[in-house]
Design a protein around this motif. Structure first.
Motif, mmCIF file in Angstrom:
data_model
loop_
_atom_site.group_PDB
_atom_site.id
_atom_site.type_symbol
_atom_site.label_atom_id
_atom_site.label_comp_id
_atom_site.label_asym_id
_atom_site.label_seq_id
_atom_site.Cartn_x
_atom_site.Cartn_y
_atom_site.Cartn_z
ATOM 1 N N ALA A 34 7.598 2.366 -7.685
ATOM 2 C CA ALA A 34 6.182 2.422 -7.288
ATOM 3 C C ALA A 34 5.280 2.416 -8.529
ATOM 4 N N PHE A 35 5.711 3.106 -9.557
ATOM 5 C CA PHE A 35 4.926 3.158 -10.803
ATOM 6 C C PHE A 35 4.806 1.751 -11.407
ATOM 7 N N LEU A 36 5.891 0.994 -11.371
ATOM 8 C CA LEU A 36 5.851 -0.395 -11.852
ATOM 9 C C LEU A 36 4.953 -1.241 -10.951
ATOM 10 N N HIS A 37 5.086 -1.035 -9.647
ATOM 11 C CA HIS A 37 4.283 -1.823 -8.709
ATOM 12 C C HIS A 37 2.787 -1.636 -8.985
ATOM 13 N N MET A 38 2.406 -0.382 -9.210
ATOM 14 C CA MET A 38 0.998 -0.083 -9.512
ATOM 15 C C MET A 38 0.532 -0.869 -10.744
ATOM 16 N N ARG A 41 0.819 -1.226 0.000
ATOM 17 C CA ARG A 41 0.000 0.000 0.000
ATOM 18 C C ARG A 41 0.849 1.272 0.000
ATOM 19 N N ALA A 42 2.004 1.203 0.640
ATOM 20 C CA ALA A 42 2.866 2.391 0.667
ATOM 21 C C ALA A 42 3.339 2.707 -0.758
ATOM 22 N N LYS A 43 3.695 1.659 -1.508
ATOM 23 C CA LYS A 43 4.128 1.886 -2.891
ATOM 24 C C LYS A 43 2.970 2.409 -3.750
ATOM 25 N N LEU A 44 1.780 1.867 -3.511
ATOM 26 C CA LEU A 44 0.627 2.325 -4.298
ATOM 27 C C LEU A 44 0.318 3.791 -4.001
ATOM 28 N N ARG A 45 0.498 4.184 -2.737
ATOM 29 C CA ARG A 45 0.277 5.595 -2.393
ATOM 30 C C ARG A 45 1.332 6.479 -3.036
ATOM 31 N N LEU A 46 2.578 6.016 -3.048
ATOM 32 C CA LEU A 46 3.643 6.805 -3.686
ATOM 33 C C LEU A 46 3.371 6.916 -5.191
ATOM 34 N N PHE A 52 -8.162 4.274 -23.839
ATOM 35 C CA PHE A 52 -6.955 5.017 -23.517
ATOM 36 C C PHE A 52 -7.038 5.789 -22.216
ATOM 37 N N THR A 53 -8.178 5.827 -21.591
ATOM 38 C CA THR A 53 -8.213 6.481 -20.286
ATOM 39 C C THR A 53 -8.137 5.482 -19.139
ATOM 40 N N PHE A 54 -8.082 4.202 -19.460
ATOM 41 C CA PHE A 54 -7.912 3.218 -18.375
ATOM 42 C C PHE A 54 -6.664 3.589 -17.573
ATOM 43 N N GLY A 55 -5.620 3.936 -18.304
ATOM 44 C CA GLY A 55 -4.377 4.336 -17.650
ATOM 45 C C GLY A 55 -4.604 5.528 -16.739
ATOM 46 N N TYR A 56 -5.475 6.419 -17.197
ATOM 47 C CA TYR A 56 -5.728 7.587 -16.357
ATOM 48 C C TYR A 56 -6.547 7.207 -15.127
ATOM 49 N N ASP A 57 -7.550 6.355 -15.316
ATOM 50 C CA ASP A 57 -8.364 5.914 -14.170
ATOM 51 C C ASP A 57 -7.488 5.278 -13.103
ATOM 52 N N LEU A 58 -6.528 4.526 -13.595
ATOM 53 C CA LEU A 58 -5.596 3.841 -12.699
ATOM 54 C C LEU A 58 -4.791 4.846 -11.881
ATOM 55 N N SER A 59 -4.654 6.042 -12.449
ATOM 56 C CA SER A 59 -3.798 7.048 -11.834
ATOM 57 C C SER A 59 -4.519 7.919 -10.809
ATOM 58 N N GLU A 60 -5.795 7.697 -10.599
ATOM 59 C CA GLU A 60 -6.513 8.492 -9.605
ATOM 60 C C GLU A 60 -5.836 8.367 -8.243
ATOM 61 N N VAL A 75 0.121 -4.631 -10.015
ATOM 62 C CA VAL A 75 -1.152 -4.924 -9.349
ATOM 63 C C VAL A 75 -2.292 -4.869 -10.377
ATOM 64 N N ALA A 76 -2.232 -3.867 -11.255
ATOM 65 C CA ALA A 76 -3.316 -3.709 -12.247
ATOM 66 C C ALA A 76 -3.416 -4.934 -13.149
ATOM 67 N N ILE A 77 -2.292 -5.429 -13.655
ATOM 68 C CA ILE A 77 -2.414 -6.562 -14.582
ATOM 69 C C ILE A 77 -2.705 -7.868 -13.837
ATOM 70 N N HIS A 78 -2.302 -7.942 -12.582
ATOM 71 C CA HIS A 78 -2.745 -9.083 -11.762
ATOM 72 C C HIS A 78 -4.276 -9.073 -11.679
ATOM 73 N N LEU A 79 -4.850 -7.878 -11.403
ATOM 74 C CA LEU A 79 -6.310 -7.785 -11.267
ATOM 75 C C LEU A 79 -7.022 -8.101 -12.580
ATOM 76 N N LEU A 80 -6.330 -7.891 -13.702
ATOM 77 C CA LEU A 80 -6.934 -8.228 -14.999
ATOM 78 C C LEU A 80 -6.805 -9.718 -15.306
ATOM 79 N N GLY A 81 -6.190 -10.473 -14.411
ATOM 80 C CA GLY A 81 -6.162 -11.921 -14.585
ATOM 81 C C GLY A 81 -4.872 -12.477 -15.151
#
Ligand code: HEM
Length: 394
Positions: free
Chosen positions: A242-246, A98-103, A154-162, A249-255
């Motif tokens: 941290a950017f890689l970590h995010m 979570r610390a990396k995701l916050r960063l 193309f905004t999926f990346g942006y949504d991820l960045s909220e 997690v995203a591609i893990h969640l996509l399966g």
């Protein structure tokens, strides 16, 4: 991309920042015994196929509609098999930090100007020269409203960045899980499309393998990271990590199975050089998609000419891609972009004492683009991801 020589391929890779300037594209073997191009989402795919074949998807879509925030309880009334899948899948992986995701979230906020530009004009247009992606997006139901479809992609990346994407009050975990359901439906539906079947070259005839999702990840996260490095945007090692970590997690969640997910940027770059750069190619579907994407930007006044927009895309992606997509040249605009954009970044980052010529023009361009994406696309508060029940008719 059969007509491209190895030299052209490498210069394309270098232009995209996916190959080191030495031109060495290190090979990366898939883990022994496993091949991401032969991995889909077997259990969920089975569940979704049954739901589609028994006509239960419209009711599922209705039930899923109010389920939006990461801390929302799962909707009641879902078919048991789907509820069981979501109970298991709708959580951060045990290795999420979570610390990396916050960063990462903080980093995204501070660099949002470049991220808009890179996800929107870079990754968005690049998706149109990833033939499998372009063909499946074009021939799926959503392809019939390409502008809406393109904006969502193309905004999926942006949504991820909220800022709160992964927090309880955020929405990204749910968005990613819904997207995973959509992809599972597409795997069952597209093979029934005669149009898609006529142009597809997928293993086993099934689209959106783990390998395909990794390719798309490289066109988003890996590409953006390389460009930030290339543009000398200041980043700490912790921020890059941290950017890689995010994204992991995203591609893990996509399966995507954890064993296929690159663990370092070096591994991601190497995998991108192997699996993304060599497959880039124009296609009928991709050209149509690109036209719609750039048409989207032509709808509003970006404070620049279409020639400037074309040249910016060429600058961010490469002339080879610009030529494939038939982007008209504007040499004066090209010169302005080549000198003005690096100066714009340097001034914004406090590395240049004097405001460069053209600063306001670049600034207005970026602000207008940001507004466009935010207005057109699926910002987290308005995203309604709906599982399709059919394909594009023709
Ligand atoms: C749907 C994102 C990989 C093809 C979607 C949606 C999102 C998304 C957000 C839902 C859009 C909506 O309907 O609201 C992503 C991300 C990927 C990825 C982040 C990887 C990191 C892929 C790949 C393919 C693909 C590799 C094909 C090769 C599709 C198709 C749809 C879809 C066909 C459904 C379109 C329709 O509504 O009919 N994707 N995707 N995606 N995606 Fe992906």
């Amino acid at each position: 991309m059969s007509d491209l020589s190895r030299r052209n391929l490498l210069s394309l890779g270098v232009a995209l920042g996916l190959v080191g300037v030495t031109g060495v594209a290190p090979a990366l073997a898939a883990p022994a015994g496993a091949d991401p191009w032969w991995a889909w989402d077997d259990e969920l795919d089975q569940v979704m196929a049954t739901l589609l074949d028994t006509g239960q998807v419209p009711a599922v879509n209705t039930a899923l509609r109010p389920w939006v925030n990461n801390n929302h309880a799962l909707p009641t009334g879902l078919p048991t098999a789907l509820a069981t899948h979501l109970q298991h899948a709708n959580a951060l992986p045990a290795w999420a930090d979570r610390a990396k995701l916050r960063l990462a979230a903080d980093f995204n906020r501070r660099k949002d100007t470049y991220l808009f530009m890179l996800y929107g004009l870079g990754s968005g247009i690049m998706s149109t020269v990833i033939p499998r992606e372009a063909k499946s997006v074009y021939w799926s139901a959503g392809g019939a409203d390409m502008q809406d479809r393109a904006a969502k992609t193309f905004t999926f990346g942006y949504d991820l960045s909220e800022l709160n994407a992964f927090e309880p009050g955020g929405q990204f975990v749910v968005t990613a899980n819904k997207t995973r359901l959509v992809h599972a439906a597409v795997r069952h539906l597209l093979p029934q499309s005669p149009h898609w079947s006529a142009v597809a070259d997928e293993q086993n005839g099934i689209p959106i393998s783990n390998g395909d999702i990794l390719v798309t990840f490289h066109s988003l996260g890996t590409f953006v990271h390389r460009k930030l490095v290339e543009w000398r945007v200041p980043m700490t090692a912790a921020e890059e990590d941290a950017f890689l970590h995010m994204w992991k997690v995203a591609i893990h969640l996509l399966g995507v199975r954890d064993e296929f997910i690159p663990q370092t940027w070096a591994a991601a770059d190497a995998q991108a050089a192997r699996v993304l750069t060599p497959i880039l190619a124009p296609s009928f579907e991709g050209r149509e998609l690109a036209e719609d994407l750039l048409g989207l930007t032509a709808q509003i006044d970006l404070g620049v000419t279409r020639g400037f927009l074309n040249e910016f895309v060429r600058y961010v992606l490469s002339d080879a891609i610009g030529d494939w997509l038939g982007l008209r040249r504007d040499l004066a605009a090209a010169a302005l972009v080549r000198t003005g954009w690096p100066a714009y970044i340097a001034f914004r980052e406090g590395l240049l004492p004097v405001m460069p010529v053209g600063f306001y023009m670049f600034d207005q361009f970026i602000r207008a683009l940001a507004m466009l994406f935010l207005n057109n696309a699926s910002s987290p508060t308005t995203t309604v991801i709906t599982i399709p029940t059919g394909n594009r008719p023709g």
